[in-house]
Scaffold this active site. Structure first.
Site, mmCIF file in Angstrom:
data_model
loop_
_atom_site.group_PDB
_atom_site.id
_atom_site.type_symbol
_atom_site.label_atom_id
_atom_site.label_comp_id
_atom_site.label_asym_id
_atom_site.label_seq_id
_atom_site.Cartn_x
_atom_site.Cartn_y
_atom_site.Cartn_z
ATOM 1 N N HIS A 120 0.797 -1.158 -0.022
ATOM 2 C CA HIS A 120 0.050 0.178 -0.146
ATOM 3 C C HIS A 120 0.970 1.326 -0.136
ATOM 4 O O HIS A 120 1.830 1.526 1.014
ATOM 5 C CB HIS A 120 -0.797 -0.107 1.153
ATOM 6 C CG HIS A 120 -1.828 1.119 1.499
ATOM 7 N ND1 HIS A 120 -1.854 1.884 2.639
ATOM 8 C CD2 HIS A 120 -2.764 1.628 0.591
ATOM 9 C CE1 HIS A 120 -2.998 2.962 2.465
ATOM 10 N NE2 HIS A 120 -3.561 2.770 1.196
ATOM 11 N N HIS A 134 -1.474 11.025 -2.766
ATOM 12 C CA HIS A 134 -3.013 10.326 -2.224
ATOM 13 C C HIS A 134 -4.099 11.350 -1.982
ATOM 14 O O HIS A 134 -4.796 11.351 -2.401
ATOM 15 C CB HIS A 134 -2.750 9.599 -0.981
ATOM 16 C CG HIS A 134 -3.809 9.089 -0.477
ATOM 17 N ND1 HIS A 134 -4.608 9.823 0.493
ATOM 18 C CD2 HIS A 134 -4.422 7.944 -0.422
ATOM 19 C CE1 HIS A 134 -5.659 9.003 0.968
ATOM 20 N NE2 HIS A 134 -5.574 7.881 0.009
#
Length: 314
Positions: free
Chosen positions: A60, A102
Site C-alpha cells: 500500500h 494520495h
C-alpha cells in the site's frame, strides 16, 4: 464461464463475453537485474495473477513505513523485498500532468500547501516530500512516468484513484510500455456504469471492481461479478458475519482472484496488519482461509515472511 477483461487502446474496453489474448506478454515486459530477495519479474507475477496460484502481496502506497509514501524510494524498497504489486495514487496538476499523491492537497505529504489541481508540475517539483512524522526529507514528488520507469518489468502496479484520469494515464502507459503491468479499480460501480465510462478504451489493462459488502446494492454487484467474472475482485467488509464473506471461495471456481485490504480493521472485520504483529494466523491466516489470495498491506515484509513460512509465496 468466460471472464471479463478491461481492454485499452486510446482509452479502455470491458469485453463482457470473452477472455482476452495475452500471447505477447513476454515482449511487453523486459525484466531488470534481480535485486536482493526478489525472485520474480513482472511477467511471472502477471502469469501467477492470471492463473490463480500463490497468494499475492500488494504494498500500500509502496513501502511507506520505511520511506515517504508514493515515493520512488518506497517503490524501490517494495520491489527489493519481493512484493507482487505496488499500489500508488494519482493526482492531476493544473497543467494536466500526473503525479503520485494520495491527498487532493499538498499539505500532509509535502512542504507545499493547497490543492494539487491548482499547481503546475514545475511548482510541485520545487517541493519536498515529508516523512510519516511530517518532517521534510530530501525526496521529490514523482511523476507517474518516473514511477513507471522504476517499476517497469519488476512488479504489477495498481493505479489507485486513476479511474477518472484514465484518458491522461493511457498515453503514459504506452510511452513506457507498461500496460501489461497495470490494474485499475472502480468502487461499487455496476458493470454497465464501468462500461459506459471505459467502453471506448481498447488495449489491455486489467480492471478490478471493488465491492463493499453490506453497502446498499452490494448483493446485486456480488452476484453480477459471479455471473460475469473478472480476473480479480476487491472486497471490503466491517463484519465477518455478512453472509457473502463465507461465499468468497465461489470466486475461485470462476478463476477470479479475491483482493482484501489488511490495512485497517474496517476493511476486513478486524483481521488486519496490526493484529498480525501478535496474531498472524488470526489476521492473514483467517483471510486466506476465507478464499482471499491477494492481500494489500501496510506491512509487506511481515506478510511476505508469513506467507513464505507457510509455503504460500516464493
Amino acid at each position: 464461464m468466460r471472464k471479463i477483461t478491461l481492454v485499452v487502446c486510446i482509452t479502455t474496453v470491458l469485453v463482457f463475453s470473452c477472455k482476452r489474448e495475452r500471447g505477447n506478454i513476454g515482449t511487453e515486459l523486459a525484466p531488470k537485474q534481480e535485486k536482493s530477495i526478489k525472485t520474480q519479474d513482472a511477467r511471472s507475477i502477471l502469469k501467477d495473477y492470471l492463473n490463480d496460484t500463490n497468494v499475492l502481496v500488494i504494498a500500500h502506497r509502496a513501502d511507506w513505513r520505511n520511506a515517504c509514501e508514493n515515493s520512488i524510494l518506497a517503490i524501490e524498497n517494495a520491489i527489493e523485498m519481493g512484493v507482487d504489486m505496488i499500489e500508488i495514487d494519482l493526482k492531476k496538476t493544473s497543467d494536466n500532468e500526473l503525479i503520485l499523491m494520495h491527498d487532493h492537497t499538498l499539505d500532509r505529504t509535502t512542504t507545499g500547501k493547497g490543492y494539487v489541481k491548482d499547481h503546475t508540475l514545475a511548482e510541485i517539483k520545487e517541493l519536498y516530500l515529508k516523512d510519516g512524522a511530517g518532517h521534510k526529507t530530501l525526496f521529490k514528488v514523482p511523476t507517474l512516468k518516473e514511477a513507471l520507469l522504476v517499476a517497469k518489468g519488476e512488479v504489477l502496479i495498481n493505479l489507485d484513484q486513476s479511474f477518472e484520469y484514465f484518458a491522461y494515464v493511457l498515453p503514459i502507459l504506452k510511452e513506457t510500455n507498461t500496460t501489461d503491468q497495470i490494474i485499475i479499480k472502480g468502487y461499487n460501480k455496476p458493470l454497465d456504469k464501468v462500461k459506459e465510462k471505459l467502453g471506448v478504451y481498447i488495449d489491455s489493462v486489467q480492471y478490478m471492481p471493488i465491492i463493499k459488502l453490506g453497502k446498499k446494492g452490494y448483493k446485486e454487484l456480488f452476484n453480477e461479478v459471479l455471473e460475469y467474472p473478472f480476473e480479480g475482485v476487491e472486497f471490503t467488509f466491517t463484519s465477518d458475519t455478512i453472509p457473502e464473506v463465507a461465499r468468497l471461495h465461489e470466486f475461485e471456481q470462476n478463476g477470479t482472484r479475491v483482493w482484501v485490504n489488511a490495512l485497517w480493521p474496517e476493511h476486513n472485520a478486524g483481521h488486519h496488519d496490526d493484529r498480525a504483529l501478535k496474531e498472524p494466523d488470526s489476521a492473514y491466516g483467517w483471510l486466506i482461509s476465507k478464499g482471499v489470495n491477494m492481500i494489500q498491506t501496510d506491512r509487506p515484509q511481515l506478510l511476505l515472511q508469513y506467507l513464505r513460512d507457510k509455503g504460500l509465496h516464493n
